[in-house]
Design an enzyme around this catalytic site. Structure first.
Site, PDB file in Angstrom:
ATOM      1  N   PHE A   7      25.533 -95.476  30.645  1.00  0.00           N
ATOM      2  CA  PHE A   7      26.202 -95.975  29.525  1.00  0.00           C
ATOM      3  C   PHE A   7      26.863 -94.716  28.810  1.00  0.00           C
ATOM      4  CE2 PHE A   7      22.089 -94.874  28.448  1.00  0.00           C
ATOM      5  CZ  PHE A   7      22.115 -94.306  27.154  1.00  0.00           C
ATOM      6  N   CYS A   8      28.076 -95.060  28.470  1.00  0.00           N
ATOM      7  CA  CYS A   8      28.939 -93.941  27.642  1.00  0.00           C
ATOM      8  C   CYS A   8      29.247 -94.543  26.255  1.00  0.00           C
ATOM      9  CB  CYS A   8      30.254 -93.486  28.271  1.00  0.00           C
ATOM     10  SG  CYS A   8      29.570 -93.097  30.044  1.00  0.00           S
ATOM     11  N   THR A   9      29.830 -93.613  25.368  1.00  0.00           N
ATOM     12  CA  THR A   9      30.384 -94.053  24.068  1.00  0.00           C
ATOM     13  C   THR A   9      31.219 -95.291  24.272  1.00  0.00           C
ATOM     14  OG1 THR A   9      30.248 -91.875  23.274  1.00  0.00           O
ATOM     15  CG2 THR A   9      31.604 -93.444  22.137  1.00  0.00           C
ATOM     16  N   CYS A  14      31.910 -92.932  32.126  1.00  0.00           N
ATOM     17  CA  CYS A  14      31.340 -93.659  33.170  1.00  0.00           C
ATOM     18  C   CYS A  14      32.113 -94.012  34.258  1.00  0.00           C
ATOM     19  CB  CYS A  14      30.563 -94.913  32.598  1.00  0.00           C
ATOM     20  SG  CYS A  14      29.070 -94.670  31.467  1.00  0.00           S
ATOM     21  N   ILE A  37      28.425 -98.056  24.691  1.00  0.00           N
ATOM     22  CA  ILE A  37      27.600 -98.317  23.701  1.00  0.00           C
ATOM     23  C   ILE A  37      28.309 -99.023  22.652  1.00  0.00           C
ATOM     24  CG2 ILE A  37      26.278 -97.515  21.951  1.00  0.00           C
ATOM     25  CD1 ILE A  37      24.911 -97.666  24.852  1.00  0.00           C
TER      26      ILE A  37
END
Length: 133
Positions: A7-9, A14, A37
């Site tokens: 998971f990335c911002t 990703c 996220i």
């Protein structure tokens, strides 16, 4: 043989990271949260993510829940607001509580504090509303 969930911002990093993991044969099954996220918390306000989501704009971190999962760089007090070291040559991003901002004059370490106090470095422009010099 393990599955990887990333998971990335916002999900962009990703894409690259999952491609890298696959190219290195670290895992054949690499998954990511679509939209990162940011999209996850929009859809699942009561989901599993806690604390703040680090973002890449002026907000620095977007509050998701009231949980505080980090601490002041100097005193380890539970705290989660970011600032940058006032030493322009350092400018490292750190989490510093209001008491330590005052004690360390917006610097990340005793070394940077000494450099700033002895005028051996340039200082970066800071937001005068929150800074305590």
């Amino acid at each position: 043989d393990k599955k990887v969930l990333m998971f990335c911002t916002g999900g962009v990093r990703c894409e690259r990271a999952s491609a890298y993991l696959k190219s290195k044969n670290i895992s054949k099954e690499v998954y990511q949260i679509k939209g990162g996220i940011h999209r996850y918390v929009e859809k699942y306000q009561d989901g599993f993510f806690r604390g703040k989501n680090y973002v890449f704009d002026g907000r620095i971190a977007a509050k998701v829940t009231d949980d505080i999962l980090s601490q002041c760089t100097h005193c380890n007090k539970s705290y989660d607001d970011y600032t940058n070291c006032i030493n322009a040559e350092c400018n490292i991003q750190i989490i510093v509580c209001p008491e330590c901002i005052s004690i360390y004059h917006n610097t990340c370490s005793q070394k940077c504090l000494d450099l700033v106090n002895n005028k051996k470095v340039n200082i970066r422009t800071i937001d005068r509303k929150t800074a305590q010099l």
